[in-house]
Design a protein around this motif. Structure first.
Motif, mmCIF file in Angstrom:
data_model
loop_
_atom_site.group_PDB
_atom_site.id
_atom_site.type_symbol
_atom_site.label_atom_id
_atom_site.label_comp_id
_atom_site.label_asym_id
_atom_site.label_seq_id
_atom_site.Cartn_x
_atom_site.Cartn_y
_atom_site.Cartn_z
ATOM 1 N N VAL A 114 30.468 36.577 49.607
ATOM 2 C CA VAL A 114 29.506 36.621 50.717
ATOM 3 C C VAL A 114 28.873 38.009 50.815
ATOM 4 N N SER A 115 29.697 39.059 50.695
ATOM 5 C CA SER A 115 29.180 40.428 50.792
ATOM 6 C C SER A 115 28.190 40.732 49.672
ATOM 7 N N ALA A 116 28.426 40.116 48.499
ATOM 8 C CA ALA A 116 27.534 40.343 47.360
ATOM 9 C C ALA A 116 26.291 39.464 47.430
ATOM 10 N N GLY A 117 26.252 38.544 48.387
ATOM 11 C CA GLY A 117 25.076 37.700 48.555
ATOM 12 C C GLY A 117 24.943 36.601 47.527
ATOM 13 N N VAL A 118 26.057 36.142 46.964
ATOM 14 C CA VAL A 118 26.010 35.062 45.976
ATOM 15 C C VAL A 118 26.747 33.842 46.522
ATOM 16 N N ARG A 119 26.426 32.690 45.947
ATOM 17 C CA ARG A 119 27.034 31.453 46.430
ATOM 18 C C ARG A 119 28.492 31.373 46.000
ATOM 19 N N LEU A 120 29.265 30.603 46.743
ATOM 20 C CA LEU A 120 30.668 30.393 46.384
ATOM 21 C C LEU A 120 30.754 29.447 45.198
ATOM 22 N N PRO A 121 31.809 29.537 44.390
ATOM 23 C CA PRO A 121 31.956 28.641 43.237
ATOM 24 C C PRO A 121 31.922 27.178 43.655
ATOM 25 N N ALA A 122 31.303 26.342 42.827
ATOM 26 C CA ALA A 122 31.182 24.923 43.156
ATOM 27 C C ALA A 122 32.442 24.151 42.788
ATOM 28 N N SER A 162 31.318 44.818 32.137
ATOM 29 C CA SER A 162 31.873 44.384 33.415
ATOM 30 C C SER A 162 30.991 43.263 33.958
ATOM 31 N N ALA A 163 31.634 42.375 34.691
ATOM 32 C CA ALA A 163 30.909 41.230 35.243
ATOM 33 C C ALA A 163 30.395 41.579 36.632
ATOM 34 N N ASN A 164 29.195 41.107 36.950
ATOM 35 C CA ASN A 164 28.706 41.271 38.310
ATOM 36 C C ASN A 164 28.863 39.958 39.063
ATOM 37 N N ALA A 165 28.622 39.998 40.353
ATOM 38 C CA ALA A 165 28.890 38.832 41.197
ATOM 39 C C ALA A 165 28.071 37.617 40.779
ATOM 40 N N ASP A 166 26.846 37.846 40.303
ATOM 41 C CA ASP A 166 25.989 36.725 39.914
ATOM 42 C C ASP A 166 26.537 35.952 38.723
ATOM 43 N N ASP A 167 27.391 36.592 37.917
ATOM 44 C CA ASP A 167 27.932 35.925 36.734
ATOM 45 C C ASP A 167 29.012 34.900 37.077
ATOM 46 N N LEU A 168 29.610 34.990 38.248
ATOM 47 C CA LEU A 168 30.875 34.307 38.497
ATOM 48 C C LEU A 168 30.797 32.874 39.026
ATOM 49 N N PRO A 169 29.844 32.528 39.903
ATOM 50 C CA PRO A 169 29.869 31.180 40.474
ATOM 51 C C PRO A 169 29.679 30.061 39.470
ATOM 52 N N GLY A 170 29.132 30.348 38.291
ATOM 53 C CA GLY A 170 28.885 29.307 37.304
ATOM 54 C C GLY A 170 30.127 28.805 36.598
#
Length: 316
Positions: free
Chosen positions: A225-233, A196-204
């Motif tokens: 935002v709730s997971a504390g990671v940046r939005l996709p660029a 399973s993917a975690n939130a940190d895997d996704l913005p890249g």
């Protein structure tokens, strides 16, 4: 209503249908420039029309606020009556067409994608079987678009959600269900190698989103935002599910869609079946959807029939 306008002298004073269209566009978009674009006219032309309306009404119709314009109480009164006028004209056209063709009536429905598949389609099949002369028009889009189409009297009712930027008093809502949302990727996507993917895997990765401000888009952004990671660029915006599937299938992009849509296409033996559901460690929550009608507007019999069947289907 036309008699009422005649009695007050508004039509004789020069009030036109295009004036009423502009008032409704301003109420919907809250910016004169955006209202003008929606009507296919220039902003100076829209401003001149607004000045004409205020001269005819002898009252201010809208006022500037921090984020655009808002209708005054005079403008709101005119907009409310204008919607009734356009509804009656639409119903007159529908009734005349039914008399000409001898058809069994027509229904115009707007729906977000998931409920369209699991609720609207079975109900439409029942109606079509029982009343073969009926004509059913369906628009699939996001709730922001559909609710505005409903207010413009282009739909009898909508299956979706009331956007936060619209006045809920303009609608009647009967909640009927929750739409599960998932993330989809292509077959062979690098993230599928993980359980399973975690939130940190996704913005890249690139993302395919519904347009800014739509409820699904905001739900996914809130999850980031709730997971504390940046939005996709890198983001591609589209409301087309066909284009979304095509981009995902041919790139490493990720897209949020209704789970019913993903289940329909994933592994179905067609090129679109190269889509896979990406398992994630965080939920995407979106508020319940419902049957939405315009306040003060009764459903014609053919639309009421489809409405009731969808409601029954949701409670089965």
């Amino acid at each position: 209503m036309a008699d009422e306008l005649l009695d007050t002298g508004l039509l004789r004073s020069g009030l036109k249908i295009n004036h009423l269209r502009l008032i409704l566009a301003i109420e919907d978009h809250r910016r004169i420039s955006t209202a003008a674009d929606s009507l296919g006219v220039s902003q100076p032309a829209a401003s001149r029309m607004l000045a004409e309306i205020e001269a005819i009404m002898k009252a201010p119709i809208c006022e500037r606020v921090a984020r655009g314009v808002e209708l005054t109480r005079y403008g709101e009164a005119l907009a409310r009556r204008a919607r009734t006028i356009f509804l009656e004209l639409r119903e007159a056209a529908r009734e005349i067409n039914e008399l000409k063709t001898g058809s069994g009536g027509s229904v115009s429905l707007g729906s977000v994608t998931g409920p369209a598949l699991n609720l609207a389609v079975p109900a439409i099949r029942q109606v079509s079987t029982a009343y073969p002369g009926i004509e059913i028009n369906v628009q699939i889009d996001n709730s922001n678009v559909l609710t505005r189409e409903l207010l413009a009297a282009r739909h009898d009712f909508v299956v979706g959600r009331i956007p936060d930027d619209l006045n809920p008093r303009l609608f009647n809502l009967v909640e009927i269900g929750f739409e599960e949302v998932c993330l989809i990727v292509r077959e062979g996507h690098p993230l599928l190698d993980k359980p399973s993917a975690n939130a940190d895997d996704l913005p890249g990765y690139d993302w395919v989103f519904q347009p800014p401000g739509t409820l699904l888009r905001r739900a996914v952004e809130d999850s980031f935002v709730s997971a504390g990671v940046r939005l996709p660029a890198t983001v591609i915006n589209t409301s087309s599910i066909i284009l979304t599937l095509s981009i995902v299938r041919n790139t490493n992009a990720i897209a949020p869609v209704a789970l019913d849509v993903a289940n329909l296409v994933a592994g179905n033996g067609t090129p679109a079946g190269d889509i896979r559901v990406l398992q994630t460690q965080f939920p995407i929550r979106i508020k319940p959807y419902g049957l939405i009608t315009a306040e003060g507007r009764a459903l014609p019999p053919s639309a009421k029939l489809l409405y009731d069947l969808i409601l029954k289907q949701s409670r089965a």
